[in-house]
Design a protein around this motif. Sequence first.
Motif, PDB file in Angstrom:
ATOM      1  N   PRO A   1      -5.245 -10.069 -15.777  1.00  0.00           N
ATOM      2  CA  PRO A   1      -4.840  -9.084 -16.797  1.00  0.00           C
ATOM      3  C   PRO A   1      -4.770  -7.660 -16.244  1.00  0.00           C
ATOM      4  N   ALA A   2      -5.768  -7.290 -15.429  1.00  0.00           N
ATOM      5  CA  ALA A   2      -5.757  -5.947 -14.848  1.00  0.00           C
ATOM      6  C   ALA A   2      -4.599  -5.789 -13.877  1.00  0.00           C
ATOM      7  N   MET A   3      -4.312  -6.834 -13.099  1.00  0.00           N
ATOM      8  CA  MET A   3      -3.203  -6.788 -12.152  1.00  0.00           C
ATOM      9  C   MET A   3      -1.869  -6.676 -12.886  1.00  0.00           C
ATOM     10  N   LEU A   4      -1.742  -7.391 -13.998  1.00  0.00           N
ATOM     11  CA  LEU A   4      -0.515  -7.338 -14.786  1.00  0.00           C
ATOM     12  C   LEU A   4      -0.307  -5.949 -15.376  1.00  0.00           C
ATOM     13  N   ALA A   5      -1.401  -5.348 -15.850  1.00  0.00           N
ATOM     14  CA  ALA A   5      -1.310  -3.990 -16.401  1.00  0.00           C
ATOM     15  C   ALA A   5      -0.881  -2.999 -15.314  1.00  0.00           C
ATOM     16  N   LEU A   6      -1.444  -3.152 -14.123  1.00  0.00           N
ATOM     17  CA  LEU A   6      -1.072  -2.280 -13.009  1.00  0.00           C
ATOM     18  C   LEU A   6       0.390  -2.481 -12.627  1.00  0.00           C
ATOM     19  N   LEU A   7       0.819  -3.741 -12.611  1.00  0.00           N
ATOM     20  CA  LEU A   7       2.205  -4.067 -12.271  1.00  0.00           C
ATOM     21  C   LEU A   7       3.179  -3.370 -13.209  1.00  0.00           C
ATOM     22  N   VAL A   8       2.862  -3.345 -14.503  1.00  0.00           N
ATOM     23  CA  VAL A   8       3.783  -2.817 -15.507  1.00  0.00           C
ATOM     24  C   VAL A   8       3.681  -1.300 -15.641  1.00  0.00           C
ATOM     25  N   PHE A   9       2.452  -0.789 -15.733  1.00  0.00           N
ATOM     26  CA  PHE A   9       2.272   0.611 -16.124  1.00  0.00           C
ATOM     27  C   PHE A   9       2.407   1.599 -14.979  1.00  0.00           C
ATOM     28  N   LEU A  10       2.103   1.194 -13.738  1.00  0.00           N
ATOM     29  CA  LEU A  10       2.199   2.161 -12.645  1.00  0.00           C
ATOM     30  C   LEU A  10       3.633   2.662 -12.442  1.00  0.00           C
ATOM     31  N   PRO A  11       4.667   1.785 -12.411  1.00  0.00           N
ATOM     32  CA  PRO A  11       6.033   2.312 -12.320  1.00  0.00           C
ATOM     33  C   PRO A  11       6.421   3.193 -13.511  1.00  0.00           C
ATOM     34  N   LEU A  12       5.910   2.865 -14.713  1.00  0.00           N
ATOM     35  CA  LEU A  12       6.211   3.690 -15.884  1.00  0.00           C
ATOM     36  C   LEU A  12       5.582   5.075 -15.744  1.00  0.00           C
ATOM     37  N   LEU A  13       4.338   5.125 -15.275  1.00  0.00           N
ATOM     38  CA  LEU A  13       3.676   6.410 -15.045  1.00  0.00           C
ATOM     39  C   LEU A  13       4.406   7.201 -13.956  1.00  0.00           C
ATOM     40  N   SER A  14       4.865   6.495 -12.924  1.00  0.00           N
ATOM     41  CA  SER A  14       5.612   7.142 -11.851  1.00  0.00           C
ATOM     42  C   SER A  14       6.895   7.772 -12.384  1.00  0.00           C
ATOM     43  N   ALA A  15       7.613   7.030 -13.225  1.00  0.00           N
ATOM     44  CA  ALA A  15       8.844   7.560 -13.826  1.00  0.00           C
ATOM     45  C   ALA A  15       8.544   8.771 -14.700  1.00  0.00           C
ATOM     46  N   ALA A  16       7.441   8.686 -15.462  1.00  0.00           N
ATOM     47  CA  ALA A  16       7.064   9.813 -16.321  1.00  0.00           C
ATOM     48  C   ALA A  16       6.721  11.041 -15.482  1.00  0.00           C
ATOM     49  N   GLY A  17       6.050  10.832 -14.358  1.00  0.00           N
ATOM     50  CA  GLY A  17       5.721  11.948 -13.471  1.00  0.00           C
ATOM     51  C   GLY A  17       6.956  12.586 -12.885  1.00  0.00           C
ATOM     52  N   THR A  33       0.838  -1.207   0.000  1.00  0.00           N
ATOM     53  CA  THR A  33       0.000   0.000   0.000  1.00  0.00           C
ATOM     54  C   THR A  33       0.871   1.255   0.000  1.00  0.00           C
ATOM     55  N   TYR A  34       1.925   1.230   0.818  1.00  0.00           N
ATOM     56  CA  TYR A  34       2.861   2.362   0.849  1.00  0.00           C
ATOM     57  C   TYR A  34       3.486   2.580  -0.530  1.00  0.00           C
ATOM     58  N   LEU A  35       3.939   1.507  -1.166  1.00  0.00           N
ATOM     59  CA  LEU A  35       4.549   1.619  -2.488  1.00  0.00           C
ATOM     60  C   LEU A  35       3.547   2.119  -3.520  1.00  0.00           C
ATOM     61  N   PHE A  36       2.318   1.596  -3.449  1.00  0.00           N
ATOM     62  CA  PHE A  36       1.277   2.008  -4.388  1.00  0.00           C
ATOM     63  C   PHE A  36       1.022   3.509  -4.284  1.00  0.00           C
ATOM     64  N   LEU A  37       0.856   4.005  -3.059  1.00  0.00           N
ATOM     65  CA  LEU A  37       0.593   5.433  -2.866  1.00  0.00           C
ATOM     66  C   LEU A  37       1.791   6.273  -3.308  1.00  0.00           C
ATOM     67  N   HIS A  38       3.007   5.772  -3.057  1.00  0.00           N
ATOM     68  CA  HIS A  38       4.215   6.485  -3.454  1.00  0.00           C
ATOM     69  C   HIS A  38       4.303   6.591  -4.974  1.00  0.00           C
ATOM     70  N   LEU A  39       4.029   5.488  -5.671  1.00  0.00           N
ATOM     71  CA  LEU A  39       4.076   5.489  -7.136  1.00  0.00           C
ATOM     72  C   LEU A  39       2.983   6.382  -7.715  1.00  0.00           C
ATOM     73  N   VAL A  40       1.780   6.296  -7.148  1.00  0.00           N
ATOM     74  CA  VAL A  40       0.676   7.145  -7.607  1.00  0.00           C
ATOM     75  C   VAL A  40       1.032   8.610  -7.411  1.00  0.00           C
ATOM     76  N   ASN A  41       1.642   8.925  -6.254  1.00  0.00           N
ATOM     77  CA  ASN A  41       2.021  10.308  -5.969  1.00  0.00           C
ATOM     78  C   ASN A  41       3.003  10.844  -7.009  1.00  0.00           C
ATOM     79  N   HIS A  42       4.009  10.041  -7.363  1.00  0.00           N
ATOM     80  CA  HIS A  42       4.935  10.454  -8.426  1.00  0.00           C
ATOM     81  C   HIS A  42       4.194  10.633  -9.745  1.00  0.00           C
TER      82      HIS A  42
END
Length: 249
Positions: free
Chosen positions: A164-180, A18-27
């Motif tokens: 499939p949704a979990m896999l998409a979240l696994l891959v794309f959330l760190p990419l979105l975080s990096a882009a942010g 949960t901490y990691l998820f919120l951190h990635l979303v924040n970025h």
Amino acid sequence: MQPILRRLQLGSGVVLLTYLFLHLVNHALGIWSLDLAGRGLTLALRLWHSVPGTILLYGSASLHFALALRTVYGRQHWALPATEWIRLWAGLSLPLLLIRHAVATRLAASLYGFEPNYERIVISLITSGTQGMQVALLAPGWVHGCLGLWIRLRHYAIVRRAMPAMLALLVFLPLLSAAGLVRMTRAVMARSAILPTPDPKLVADQTALDAWHHNLVALYLLLITSAFVAGQLRNWLHRRKSRKRSLSA
């Protein structure tokens, strides 16, 4: 005892995920604006720097790490599937993130009065040349948590359907975080032709913070190495006793 330990491992792991998820979303909010990411950071600091949040986060991290040491010590062989090796490698990187977080934000705020915001954080990352370190440390921990959750819950039909949704979240959330993070870096640099200097409080106490970081990382590596060596020694002694019993029989 084992079912209790598995539940404790799962519960503490969910808190860390949960901490990691919120951190990635924040970025990732930085894709839209630095101010939006800043408001998200303010909410996150209120959550994790509160007394219940502090106890929950660092208590879960300590418990999860203690159980990991127990696993490293107790493992009798290291012939693991590729998935387990990936999860193990990713999991061992998570404490490095938490140590960096604890030193750069919590200790800096509690001991030296540093009040973090995204502009100050980005300036600090640029001047230290560690912009990529944030996502580089977040992503493996995120992979470890997602794989661990999948392994624990994959026997449920609803979890398998959501794969499939979990896999998409696994891959794309760190990419979105990096882009942010990249977007926020550009926004900070665009505000002035000359990059602002880092926060004076942080600069004045950076040597002390670096010492904290170095010592905590060294302690972490020492504990991991000690658990592994002690486990291998125990396994060797057990095999030696077994051979002696078989020869005397």
